[in-house]
Design a protein around this motif. Structure first.
Motif, PDB file in Angstrom:
ATOM      1  N   SER A 324      48.551 -10.089  -2.668  1.00 49.43           N
ATOM      2  CA  SER A 324      49.343 -11.247  -3.087  1.00 49.43           C
ATOM      3  C   SER A 324      50.812 -10.860  -3.244  1.00 49.43           C
ATOM      4  O   SER A 324      51.715 -11.598  -2.840  1.00 49.43           O
ATOM      5  N   ALA A 325      51.055  -9.670  -3.829  1.00 49.11           N
ATOM      6  CA  ALA A 325      52.436  -9.199  -3.983  1.00 49.11           C
ATOM      7  C   ALA A 325      53.079  -8.914  -2.627  1.00 49.11           C
ATOM      8  O   ALA A 325      54.258  -9.199  -2.410  1.00 49.11           O
ATOM      9  N   LEU A 326      52.298  -8.372  -1.701  1.00 55.12           N
ATOM     10  CA  LEU A 326      52.806  -8.105  -0.359  1.00 55.12           C
ATOM     11  C   LEU A 326      53.172  -9.403   0.348  1.00 55.12           C
ATOM     12  O   LEU A 326      54.226  -9.501   0.995  1.00 55.12           O
ATOM     13  N   ALA A 327      52.312 -10.403   0.234  1.00 54.82           N
ATOM     14  CA  ALA A 327      52.605 -11.700   0.856  1.00 54.82           C
ATOM     15  C   ALA A 327      53.870 -12.304   0.272  1.00 54.82           C
ATOM     16  O   ALA A 327      54.679 -12.895   0.991  1.00 54.82           O
ATOM     17  N   SER A 328      54.058 -12.163  -1.036  1.00 61.14           N
ATOM     18  CA  SER A 328      55.272 -12.684  -1.675  1.00 61.14           C
ATOM     19  C   SER A 328      56.503 -11.957  -1.179  1.00 61.14           C
ATOM     20  O   SER A 328      57.559 -12.562  -0.961  1.00 61.14           O
ATOM     21  N   GLN A 329      56.381 -10.645  -0.969  1.00 59.41           N
ATOM     22  CA  GLN A 329      57.509  -9.855  -0.480  1.00 59.41           C
ATOM     23  C   GLN A 329      57.866 -10.250   0.950  1.00 59.41           C
ATOM     24  O   GLN A 329      59.046 -10.367   1.302  1.00 59.41           O
ATOM     25  N   PHE A 368      49.351 -16.350   4.883  1.00 57.49           N
ATOM     26  CA  PHE A 368      50.299 -15.608   4.045  1.00 57.49           C
ATOM     27  C   PHE A 368      50.871 -16.477   2.937  1.00 57.49           C
ATOM     28  O   PHE A 368      51.020 -16.031   1.792  1.00 57.49           O
ATOM     29  N   TRP A 369      51.200 -17.728   3.242  1.00 55.08           N
ATOM     30  CA  TRP A 369      51.745 -18.615   2.218  1.00 55.08           C
ATOM     31  C   TRP A 369      50.710 -18.906   1.140  1.00 55.08           C
ATOM     32  O   TRP A 369      51.047 -19.032  -0.045  1.00 55.08           O
ATOM     33  N   ALA A 370      49.447 -19.013   1.552  1.00 54.61           N
ATOM     34  CA  ALA A 370      48.386 -19.256   0.573  1.00 54.61           C
ATOM     35  C   ALA A 370      48.222 -18.058  -0.353  1.00 54.61           C
ATOM     36  O   ALA A 370      48.043 -18.208  -1.574  1.00 54.61           O
ATOM     37  N   MET A 371      48.299 -16.854   0.198  1.00 54.29           N
ATOM     38  CA  MET A 371      48.186 -15.657  -0.637  1.00 54.29           C
ATOM     39  C   MET A 371      49.373 -15.534  -1.580  1.00 54.29           C
ATOM     40  O   MET A 371      49.228 -15.094  -2.721  1.00 54.29           O
ATOM     41  N   LYS A 372      50.556 -15.930  -1.102  1.00 46.50           N
ATOM     42  CA  LYS A 372      51.718 -15.939  -1.979  1.00 46.50           C
ATOM     43  C   LYS A 372      51.509 -16.926  -3.123  1.00 46.50           C
ATOM     44  O   LYS A 372      51.884 -16.666  -4.267  1.00 46.50           O
ATOM     45  N   GLY A 373      50.878 -18.057  -2.818  1.00 43.49           N
ATOM     46  CA  GLY A 373      50.602 -19.052  -3.852  1.00 43.49           C
ATOM     47  C   GLY A 373      49.668 -18.529  -4.927  1.00 43.49           C
ATOM     48  O   GLY A 373      49.813 -18.860  -6.110  1.00 43.49           O
ATOM     49  N   VAL A 374      48.701 -17.683  -4.517  1.00 41.02           N
ATOM     50  CA  VAL A 374      47.776 -17.112  -5.500  1.00 41.02           C
ATOM     51  C   VAL A 374      48.533 -16.251  -6.498  1.00 41.02           C
ATOM     52  O   VAL A 374      48.324 -16.322  -7.713  1.00 41.02           O
ATOM     53  N   SER A 375      49.457 -15.409  -5.992  1.00 39.55           N
ATOM     54  CA  SER A 375      50.212 -14.540  -6.889  1.00 39.55           C
ATOM     55  C   SER A 375      51.214 -15.324  -7.724  1.00 39.55           C
ATOM     56  O   SER A 375      51.595 -14.905  -8.812  1.00 39.55           O
ATOM     57  N   GLY A 376      51.646 -16.496  -7.219  1.00 38.95           N
ATOM     58  CA  GLY A 376      52.623 -17.299  -7.948  1.00 38.95           C
ATOM     59  C   GLY A 376      52.002 -18.248  -8.959  1.00 38.95           C
ATOM     60  O   GLY A 376      52.712 -19.050  -9.565  1.00 38.95           O
ATOM     61  N   GLY A 377      50.684 -18.192  -9.115  1.00 43.71           N
ATOM     62  CA  GLY A 377      50.024 -19.040 -10.094  1.00 43.71           C
ATOM     63  C   GLY A 377      49.461 -20.326  -9.520  1.00 43.71           C
ATOM     64  O   GLY A 377      48.797 -21.091 -10.230  1.00 43.71           O
ATOM     65  N   ASP A 378      49.714 -20.590  -8.223  1.00 44.40           N
ATOM     66  CA  ASP A 378      49.198 -21.802  -7.595  1.00 44.40           C
ATOM     67  C   ASP A 378      47.874 -21.494  -6.913  1.00 44.40           C
ATOM     68  O   ASP A 378      47.694 -21.709  -5.727  1.00 44.40           O
ATOM     69  N   GLY A 379      46.945 -20.958  -7.672  1.00 43.30           N
ATOM     70  CA  GLY A 379      45.651 -20.603  -7.103  1.00 43.30           C
ATOM     71  C   GLY A 379      44.839 -19.752  -8.055  1.00 43.30           C
ATOM     72  O   GLY A 379      45.236 -19.482  -9.191  1.00 43.30           O
ATOM     73  N   THR A 380      43.679 -19.301  -7.544  1.00 42.86           N
ATOM     74  CA  THR A 380      42.735 -18.544  -8.364  1.00 42.86           C
ATOM     75  C   THR A 380      42.265 -17.323  -7.585  1.00 42.86           C
ATOM     76  O   THR A 380      42.102 -17.376  -6.368  1.00 42.86           O
ATOM     77  N   SER A 381      42.053 -16.231  -8.283  1.00 42.42           N
ATOM     78  CA  SER A 381      41.478 -15.037  -7.664  1.00 42.42           C
ATOM     79  C   SER A 381      40.341 -14.542  -8.536  1.00 42.42           C
ATOM     80  O   SER A 381      40.429 -14.555  -9.771  1.00 42.42           O
ATOM     81  N   LEU A 382      39.272 -14.103  -7.898  1.00 47.90           N
ATOM     82  CA  LEU A 382      38.094 -13.622  -8.627  1.00 47.90           C
ATOM     83  C   LEU A 382      37.230 -12.759  -7.723  1.00 47.90           C
ATOM     84  O   LEU A 382      37.373 -12.786  -6.492  1.00 47.90           O
ATOM     85  N   ASN A 383      36.329 -11.993  -8.336  1.00 50.48           N
ATOM     86  CA  ASN A 383      35.295 -11.289  -7.600  1.00 50.48           C
ATOM     87  C   ASN A 383      34.096 -12.195  -7.451  1.00 50.48           C
ATOM     88  O   ASN A 383      33.879 -13.111  -8.259  1.00 50.48           O
ATOM     89  N   MET A 384      33.330 -11.953  -6.405  1.00 50.68           N
ATOM     90  CA  MET A 384      32.070 -12.684  -6.280  1.00 50.68           C
ATOM     91  C   MET A 384      31.235 -12.418  -7.537  1.00 50.68           C
ATOM     92  O   MET A 384      31.087 -11.253  -7.953  1.00 50.68           O
ATOM     93  N   PRO A 385      30.735 -13.470  -8.198  1.00 51.98           N
ATOM     94  CA  PRO A 385      29.975 -13.273  -9.447  1.00 51.98           C
ATOM     95  C   PRO A 385      28.786 -12.322  -9.257  1.00 51.98           C
ATOM     96  O   PRO A 385      28.005 -12.475  -8.307  1.00 51.98           O
ATOM     97  N   ILE A 386      28.688 -11.338 -10.126  1.00 50.81           N
ATOM     98  CA  ILE A 386      27.646 -10.319 -10.045  1.00 50.81           C
ATOM     99  C   ILE A 386      26.694 -10.469 -11.237  1.00 50.81           C
ATOM    100  O   ILE A 386      27.125 -10.668 -12.377  1.00 50.81           O
TER     101      ILE A 386
END
Length: 419
Positions: A324-329, A368-386
């Motif tokens: 996400s940080a790379l996409a923002s950069q 890339f824009w979607a990944m940037k959105g995740v790091s910018g707070g416009d999205g959600t990130s998680l691991n597959m529930p275990i």
């Protein structure tokens, strides 16, 4: 002895020519008579040649209409401004600034359009469209939004021994998957779901990507990364779709060297490292705190798992944060508007990416824009529930996975949390 030709005398020049005037009044202006040009007349008797005739004293008339211009002020041409042309500013049109601005704008727009089109076709030609998703059988129905399967492989293809040593990659043959993520983009923001490589999954029936042979499912359970090692991207997509019920629209893969090259091309990526990390296997030797990681450090960071308490689950979280940080950069004006940084970044990325045959540059940019959105707070990130583990493999929480998949398929706001 007379100075003048025979038959002439000084007195013949007139009473005032060269001797002044006896009259107290100034002499009148003399008008030079116009000379008729034409064939010279034959000499007269006495040896004095016949002179050209003068029509009148005003410089007009004559057969050829010649006008010397002495009486009209146009001896030197122009409109009476003197022998050096018109007076300053006389007759010079004012600059047409509206016309100049118009043509400047047209030129700039044309250059931008040509440059943009050239860049597009150049970049499009560099995409490695090697994955054929049409070979994947028994696919789930498409839902709303777009789903990308993003894979980080441990491919060492094209790397020299020196590069392998510098990046601490080892020299294993073939390639396996170090990371796998599903990125969903839609109307409710973006969701990035990491799939741990040790996830316990069933290998379904599939068609070999090279052989074309059908392999029936036997209920065999393996770690998720084994599917990729067995028959590449097509079997990995088939396995993810079979075990989740979510259709994958696009596939994107990047290897070790390509990942490091992209990071270096953008001038490094700033990260806040939560703890000191030292891992001899990945080569990580990082201190806690905010810092800019170069390509070698970034690769070591996303590969580290043995130095983390949560092992692979903590590693997937670090991978999400870094990507996400790379996409923002990559999407910053400092990169996009600087051709000396943009083109090396695009070249490094496009050369090392492997995508599906239907992937376009617009699809890739959207990812890339979607990944940037995740790091910018416009999205959600998680691991597959275990829910636990079985034989060293991580088992998914089937109830949570079903809810998560339903929300992604319907492009709803994700409420499920992962580990």
């Amino acid at each position: 002895m007379s100075e003048w030709p025979e038959g002439w005398s000084g007195d013949d020049r007139g009473s005032r020519y060269g001797r002044g005037s006896a009259s107290p009044r100034p002499e009148n202006a003399r008008v030079m008579r116009q000379v008729r040009r034409g064939q010279a007349a034959p000499p007269r008797a006495g040896g004095v040649p016949r002179q050209p005739s003068y029509v009148d004293g005003a410089g007009h008339g004559g057969r050829d209409g010649y006008d010397s211009g002495y009486n009209t002020g146009r001896v030197y041409g122009g409109s009476g401004g003197g022998p050096h042309g018109p007076a300053p500013g006389a007759g010079r049109p004012a600059p047409d600034w509206r016309r100049r601005v118009k043509w400047t704008a047209i030129t700039v727009v044309t250059v931008l359009l040509v440059t943009t089109a050239g860049t597009y076709f150049w970049a499009d030609s560099k995409l490695n469209r090697e994955v054929d998703l049409s070979k994947v059988i028994e696919r789930p129905e498409a839902g709303k939004g777009t789903n990308y399967l993003i894979v980080g492989s441990d491919s060492r293809e094209g790397m020299t021994d020196e590069q392998k040593k510098h990046l601490h990659t080892g020299s294993a043959e073939g390639k396996r998957t170090d990371s796998m993520m599903i990125l969903h983009t839609g109307g409710n923001g973006s969701t990035l779901v990491s799939l741990p490589r040790d996830s316990n999954v069933e290998i379904p029936s599939f068609v070999g990507s090279d052989s074309g042979k059908t392999y029936p499912g036997t209920g065999r359970h393996v770690k998720l990364n084994a599917a990729y090692a067995e028959d590449g991207p097509e079997l990995l997509v088939r396995t993810v779709e079979f075990n989740t019920g979510l259709r994958i629209d696009h596939y994107v893969e990047i290897g070790f060297a390509g990942f490091a090259n992209i990071v270096d091309a953008v001038g490094g990526v700033e990260m806040d490292i939560p703890q000191d990390i030292k891992d001899t296997k990945s080569g990580a030797d990082l201190k806690k705190g905010r810092q800019t990681l170069d390509g070698q450090q970034a690769l070591a960071f996303v590969r580290t798992r043995y130095a983390l308490a949560g092992s692979d689950l903590d590693r997937t979280k670090n991978q999400q944060k870094f990507l996400s940080a790379l996409a923002s950069q990559v999407a910053t004006p400092a990169t996009v508007l600087n051709p000396f940084r943009l083109y090396p970044t695009m070249g490094a990325g496009l050369d090392s990416l492997i995508v599906d045959k239907d992937m376009s540059l617009f699809d890739l940019a959207g990812m890339f824009w979607a990944m940037k959105g995740v790091s910018g707070g416009d999205g959600t990130s998680l691991n597959m529930p275990i829910s636990g583990s079985a034989g060293g493999n991580l088992t998914w929480d089937s109830a949570k996975v079903k809810t998560l998949v339903d929300q992604l398929r319907n492009d709803e706001k994700v409420t499920v949390t992962g580990n």
